[in-house]
Scaffold this active site. Structure first.
Site, short mmCIF file in Angstrom:
data_model
loop_
_atom_site.label_atom_id
_atom_site.label_comp_id
_atom_site.label_asym_id
_atom_site.label_seq_id
_atom_site.Cartn_x
_atom_site.Cartn_y
_atom_site.Cartn_z
CE LYS A 1 -0.53 16.09 2.83
NZ LYS A 1 -0.73 15.21 1.72
CG ASN B 1 -1.58 3.04 -0.49
OD1 ASN B 1 -0.54 2.73 -1.04
ND2 ASN B 1 -1.65 3.30 0.82
CG ASP C 1 1.25 11.91 10.34
OD1 ASP C 1 2.49 11.89 10.16
OD2 ASP C 1 0.45 12.23 9.44
O1 PMT Z 1 5.71 3.36 -3.57
P1 PMT Z 1 5.71 3.87 -4.99
O2 PMT Z 1 4.83 3.06 -5.89
O3 PMT Z 1 7.11 3.99 -5.52
O4 PMT Z 1 5.07 5.34 -5.00
C1 PMT Z 1 5.72 6.37 -4.37
C2 PMT Z 1 4.74 7.27 -3.60
C3 PMT Z 1 3.82 7.96 -4.59
C4 PMT Z 1 3.93 6.47 -2.60
C5 PMT Z 1 5.65 8.31 -2.84
O5 PMT Z 1 6.36 9.10 -3.78
C6 PMT Z 1 4.80 9.22 -1.96
O6 PMT Z 1 4.23 10.21 -2.38
N1 PMT Z 1 4.70 8.86 -0.63
C7 PMT Z 1 3.84 9.52 0.33
C8 PMT Z 1 2.45 8.96 0.25
C9 PMT Z 1 1.48 9.59 1.25
O7 PMT Z 1 0.93 8.90 2.04
O8 PMT Z 1 1.43 10.91 1.18
P2 PMT Z 1 0.47 11.84 2.17
O9 PMT Z 1 0.49 13.16 1.47
O10 PMT Z 1 -0.81 11.18 2.40
O11 PMT Z 1 1.29 11.88 3.52
C10 PMT Z 1 2.22 12.88 3.81
C11 PMT Z 1 3.38 12.30 4.58
O12 PMT Z 1 2.95 11.81 5.83
C12 PMT Z 1 4.11 11.15 3.91
O13 PMT Z 1 5.49 11.34 4.11
C13 PMT Z 1 3.62 9.92 4.67
O14 PMT Z 1 4.61 8.89 4.70
C14 PMT Z 1 3.40 10.50 6.04
N2 PMT Z 1 2.37 9.81 6.85
C15 PMT Z 1 1.07 9.85 6.52
C16 PMT Z 1 0.13 9.25 7.34
C17 PMT Z 1 0.58 8.59 8.49
N3 PMT Z 1 -0.29 7.97 9.31
N4 PMT Z 1 1.88 8.56 8.80
C18 PMT Z 1 2.79 9.15 7.99
O15 PMT Z 1 3.99 9.10 8.27
#
Ligand code: PMT
Length: 409
Positions: free
Chosen positions: A341, A212, A308
């Site tokens: 979430k 991504n 996760d």
């Molecule tokens: O890196 P940049 O260009 O500075 O951009 C920042 C960002 C937009 C990436 C950052 O601000 C952000 O939003 N990060 C979370 C991205 C994400 O994967 O969001 P999600 O809504 O899909 O996941 C929710 C949470 O679960 C996140 O904290 C993620 O790190 C975590 N996760 C998700 C899947 C996984 N397998 N393991 C995780 O830990």
């Protein structure tokens, strides 16, 4: 905690609220705090150096090209002497000078040369405070790391009402007390943090992958902000061009599985912040050789779910960090989806960001977020540099940690 012998450099600027500096000095003296003072040229129009000296029982510094000042203590030593520097009132004009790095007198030179924490106490008319130019400077100064006490809402010296009123000496004193209390607690705690950042790459074959647009910027800024607060920080980063401070231990990883393995190795920690955009799925099979083009127009790609990391940390019975923070990257119903979430992932705070806009979020220097806690309380931060967003989040995390810690002990 007693504030006895703490060292505060007070810079008195030119505004009607300058008279309140005298009350603040009395409060600080009562608590046996060491004070040195600088008064600007316009500050002297409102308060006399003699009044200040009478209360501090020390010299009030005025001019940069004053041989007596430089012989006694030069401007660099003055900027190094203090534990904390407080500027009051910080006028619109003074904020403008600081925002462009002007060093035209003793006060601005000391501030530019300082390596200490600096708190500005703004005071000005409501229109001046809300003016786009002042608000722009406010953001710039926050980004440079200046802290702000106030301004408050209320009736002003000019008779108008609104935001721009200077905080009272009591409020400034509370800030100072809180500042040193926090520093003191931190010294004894040796808090440790881990931050995940950047994208992950899930390879289909030796050269192709699913990933991504995450640049890692937000995660690196979070790590920097935690480090700045004195927290020992480890950054586990997917592929990224960012560079971390030398204090921060960086571990580079590629896939979600690598990131999870590294997270497991890093426990126990007190704080975990999951900023990484971890791929939810990976190809079920990774081909050893480059996949050949098929004769078929459509091919099927089988994916399997990655574990996760955020959920693993939150539900960890043996090594659950005291505070687990997740990010929610959303493109619609931002707050509603983020609240779901936080429940699903059992974390303590979730940082909701709208990633549907090109000028913030993924791969931008800017972000606009809402910090949501488990009770649904929301603190929104308007669009700002990721460094500013990170500093605000880090301070929030530390405050929460210190409060929880106090309640447990
Ligand atoms: O890196 P940049 O260009 O500075 O951009 C920042 C960002 C937009 C990436 C950052 O601000 C952000 O939003 N990060 C979370 C991205 C994400 O994967 O969001 P999600 O809504 O899909 O996941 C929710 C949470 O679960 C996140 O904290 C993620 O790190 C975590 N996760 C998700 C899947 C996984 N397998 N393991 C995780 O830990």
């Amino acid at each position: 905690m007693t504030l006895k012998n703490k060292k505060i450099l007070l810079i008195i600027g030119g505004g009607i609220s300058a008279y309140k500096s005298l009350d603040l000095i009395r409060l600080l003296k009562k608590n046996e705090i060491n004070i040195k003072t600088i008064i600007t040229k316009s500050g002297r129009e409102f308060v006399t150096p003699l009044s200040v000296t009478t209360l501090t029982k020390g010299r009030t510094y005025e001019d940069i090209f004053d041989t007596k000042t430089e012989a006694e203590i030069d401007h660099i030593s003055l900027s190094r002497w203090a534990d904390l520097i407080v500027v009051l009132p910080a006028t619109a004009n003074f904020m403008t000078k600081l925002s462009i790095g002007k060093a035209e007198d003793l006060a601005t030179t000391v501030l530019l040369a300082s390596n200490k924490d600096i708190a500005l106490v703004p005071a000005m008319n409501v229109r001046m405070w809300l003016h786009k130019a002042t608000q722009k400077n406010f953001k710039i100064l926050q980004d440079y790391g200046y802290d702000f006490i106030g301004p408050e809402k209320g009736e002003m010296a000019c008779g108008e009402y609104g935001e721009g009123k200077m905080s009272s000496p009591r409020q400034i004193y509370s800030y100072i007390k809180n500042y040193f209390d926090k520093k003191n607690l931190m010294k004894n705690k040796n808090f440790k943090a881990l931050v995940t950042a950047g994208p992950t790459r899930e390879y289909l074959d030796p050269i192709r992958y699913i990933s991504n647009e995450s640049s890692g910027k937000q995660g690196y800024e979070i790590a920097k902000a935690l480090d700045k607060l004195g927290i020992k920080t480890k950054l586990i980063s997917g592929p990224s061009n960012n560079v971390a401070n030398k204090n921060i231990k960086v571990k580079s990883v590629i896939s979600a599985k690598d990131m999870m393995d590294e997270v497991k190795k890093s426990l126990p920690v007190d704080i975990a912040v999951c900023t990484a955009a971890v791929a939810d799925y990976r190809p079920l099979i990774k081909s050893k050789n480059k996949l050949k083009k098929s004769s078929s127009n459509i091919i099927n790609l089988k994916l399997e779910k990655n574990s996760d990391i955020l959920e693993f940390l939150s539900k960890n019975n043996k090594f659950r960090p005291k505070i687990v923070v997740g990010f929610a990257a959303e493109t619609e119903n931002i707050i509603h989806n983020s609240k779901i979430k936080i429940k699903e992932k059992y974390c303590d705070l979730i940082i909701a960001n709208d990633v549907s806009k090109k000028n913030r979020g993924f791969n931008s220097d800017y972000n606009k977020v809402s910090i949501i806690d488990k009770n649904g309380k929301i603190h929104s931060i308007p669009k700002n540099k990721k460094s500013f967003i990170a500093n605000t989040i880090a301070k929030k995390i530390l405050d929460k940690l210190l409060v929880d810690d106090k309640n447990i002990n």
